[in-house]
Enzyme design. Structure first.
Site, short mmCIF file in Angstrom:
data_model
loop_
_atom_site.label_atom_id
_atom_site.label_comp_id
_atom_site.label_asym_id
_atom_site.label_seq_id
_atom_site.Cartn_x
_atom_site.Cartn_y
_atom_site.Cartn_z
CG ASP A 72 -7.48 2.49 10.11
OD1 ASP A 72 -7.74 1.40 9.60
OD2 ASP A 72 -6.90 3.41 9.50
CD1 TRP B 226 -2.55 1.90 0.55
CD2 TRP B 226 -1.24 2.42 2.29
NE1 TRP B 226 -2.85 3.19 0.93
CE2 TRP B 226 -2.06 3.53 1.99
CE3 TRP B 226 -0.33 2.53 3.35
CZ2 TRP B 226 -2.01 4.72 2.71
CZ3 TRP B 226 -0.28 3.73 4.06
CH2 TRP B 226 -1.12 4.80 3.74
CG HIS C 173 -5.85 -4.58 5.38
ND1 HIS C 173 -4.97 -3.55 5.16
CD2 HIS C 173 -5.11 -5.71 5.39
CE1 HIS C 173 -3.75 -4.04 5.05
NE2 HIS C 173 -3.80 -5.35 5.18
CG ASP D 98 -5.07 -1.70 8.42
OD1 ASP D 98 -4.52 -1.23 9.43
OD2 ASP D 98 -4.97 -1.17 7.29
CG ASP E 110 -9.18 4.37 6.21
OD1 ASP E 110 -9.58 3.36 6.83
OD2 ASP E 110 -8.04 4.47 5.71
CG ASP F 185 -8.47 -1.01 4.93
OD1 ASP F 185 -9.53 -0.61 5.44
OD2 ASP F 185 -7.37 -0.94 5.51
CG HIS G 275 -8.70 1.70 2.31
ND1 HIS G 275 -7.44 1.32 1.95
CD2 HIS G 275 -8.59 2.18 3.57
CE1 HIS G 275 -6.60 1.54 2.94
NE2 HIS G 275 -7.28 2.06 3.94
CE LYS H 66 -6.14 5.98 3.08
NZ LYS H 66 -5.26 5.87 4.23
CD GLU I 116 -4.55 -1.57 2.34
OE1 GLU I 116 -3.38 -1.86 2.68
OE2 GLU I 116 -5.42 -1.25 3.17
C1 RNT Z 1 -3.72 2.66 5.11
C2 RNT Z 1 -3.83 1.21 4.80
C3 RNT Z 1 -2.68 0.37 5.23
C4 RNT Z 1 -2.15 0.75 6.59
C5 RNT Z 1 -1.09 -0.16 7.11
C6 RNT Z 1 -0.42 0.39 8.31
O1 RNT Z 1 -4.89 3.35 4.92
O2 RNT Z 1 -5.01 0.71 5.32
O3 RNT Z 1 -3.01 -0.96 5.16
O4 RNT Z 1 -3.18 0.80 7.52
O5 RNT Z 1 -0.23 -0.46 6.11
ZN ZN Z 2 -5.31 -1.42 5.25
#
Ligand code: RNT
Ligand code: ZN
Length: 417
Positions: free
Chosen positions: A295, A186, A285, A325, A293, A258, A261, A227, A225
């Site tokens: 997290d 990513w 993820h 993630d 996003d 993810d 994302h 986003k 990955e």
């Molecule tokens: C970032 C991505 C990625 C990170 C990690 C730390 O938006 O989700 O996967 O969270 O690589």
């Molecule tokens: Zn991620």
């Protein structure tokens, strides 16, 4: 005492499920095989062990300052070992390149080697964990706005070298553990404001990726990955979903989804059956986006349950890798891990306990009331009793016992940091 209740409740639940045509033991066998790829970066808010320190950036951010974060490799390992006692099953650990065992030396990203990860490999083997890996393009003086998509050859080459080395490290990990190491790529590349060379940066990223992937490896797998946007990169992301979906389909690379994302109302579960027709596998993820996003810690949400159900319904457990993630620095970090891992497993358990045969039959017959009714009624079948039994069988904390267990560890370990 509690164990007796759990056992009794399980016996009843098993019969109840059998009455609905579901074999609980089969479901538990399948659940036991689902290894969650646990992200190492919740332990220390994505800091890592480079001597350059944590530069942050790259459009990601851990918020909160809950005490007790892991400060070094020993503490991260100690915390992960503790978390593993609180979750049933055997799992994987996903390392980022910045988590190498650099022994206090300054090793730049274009100089990392498999030896920097040998102590991880050894430790993982002892703990019965398999490793996955991630290149790290953020938090470095050369990160800027663009890394692999940078028109400046010297910066681009630096990141190409880094990523190539990450693949080599992943190959070593996979060989050592006799199981493919999944390497996620990513990069945050993008722009805050209106961008007029969108095509150009995407062409550069494509070329960089082609270059990176020239070497074929047997013991590692690449995943990419995408986003939607990052903080400070609101207008343009080079590696958008369309970009990586296209690249993955064309080059037969794994696409990483993810769950944070995408547009917030987008249905990630619905992507599974479409993507799997065109790419070899999927990496997940699993995260919980709140308004963006963000997290947040993964919980047993409708979205996560839908995702698990789609994977089971598509008979794709062997083609979908389940990773987590999120990084919440505002609550006990081990607690964050434990909640997220267990929630993901609970989602898969419910998916595995679905009366899918009957549901498909109804659907095939056009019996849509019956289909909806069975989906609704299935929600209140006693899956919780099955989950408790799964924890009991795996000799791990049952239900709310995780709270006292983590409090104890906090008292004895993390609060003293
Ligand atoms: C970032 C991505 C990625 C990170 C990690 C730390 O938006 O989700 O996967 O969270 O690589
Ligand atoms: Zn991620």
């Amino acid at each position: 005492m509690k164990n007796n209740f759990v056992q009794k409740a399980y016996e009843v639940a098993k019969e109840r499920y059998a009455a609905a045509g579901i074999d609980v033991e089969e479901a538990l066998k399948a659940l036991q095989k689902i290894a969650i790829s646990i992200h190492c970066w919740q332990a220390d808010d994505v800091t890592g062990f480079e001597s350059i320190g944590n530069l942050g950036g790259g459009g990601i951010q851990a918020t909160g300052n809950y005490p007790g974060k892991a400060r070094n490799i020993e503490e991260i390992r100690q915390d992960i070992e503790k978390v593993l006692t609180l979750v049933p099953g055997s799992h994987r650990l996903s390392l980022h390149a910045i988590y190498g065992d650099f022994q206090g030396k300054s090793v730049d990203r274009d100089a990392i080697e498999p030896t920097h990860f040998s102590s991880w490999m050894q430790w993982a083997k002892e703990k019965n964990l398999k490793l996955d890996f991630n290149s790290t393009s953020f938090g470095h003086p050369k990160s800027g706005e663009l890394t692999l998509a940078n028109p400046d050859k010297s910066i681009r080459d630096f990141w190409i070298e880094h990523t190539k080395r990450c693949r080599q490290i992943s190959e070593e990990m996979g060989r050592f553990q006799n199981d493919p190491c999944i390497m996620n790529l990513w990069v945050h590349d993008g722009s805050k404001d209106l961008t007029v060379n969108r095509l150009k940066y995407r062409q550069i990223l494509e070329q960089s990726l082609d270059n990176i992937f020239t070497i074929e490896y047997k013991n590692m797998k690449d995943c990419l990955e995408a986003k939607l946007f990052g903080i400070g990169f609101e207008s343009y992301t080079v590696g958008s979903y369309d970009f990586y979906l296209g690249y993955g389909a064309k080059k037969q690379k794994i696409v990483t989804l993810d769950t944070g994302h995408f547009h917030l109302s987008e249905n990630i579960a619905d992507k599974i059956s479409a993507i799997l027709l065109f790419t070899p596998e999927i990496m997940l993820h699993v995260s919980r986006p709140i308004r963006w996003d963000s997290d947040h810690v993964t919980i047993l949400s409708d979205e996560v349950m839908e995702l698990a159900k789609e994977i089971v319904r598509a008979d794709a457990l062997d083609r979908v890798h389940v990773g987590l993630d999120y990084f919440d620095a505002s609550i006990n970090r081990l607690g964050a891990y434990t909640i997220g891992i267990r929630a993901t497993q609970k989602a898969f358990l419910q998916a595995l306990l679905e009366p899918i045969g009957k549901l498909r039959e109804y659907e095939g017959n056009g019996q849509y009331f019956e289909r909806l009714a069975l989906i609704e009624e299935t929600k209140s079948l006693p899956w919780g009793a099955v989950w408790d039994y799964f924890c009991l069988e795996n000799d791990t904390a049952i239900g709310e016992d995780i709270i006292t267990d983590i409090q104890q560890y906090e008292k004895e370990v993390t609060s003293k940091r």
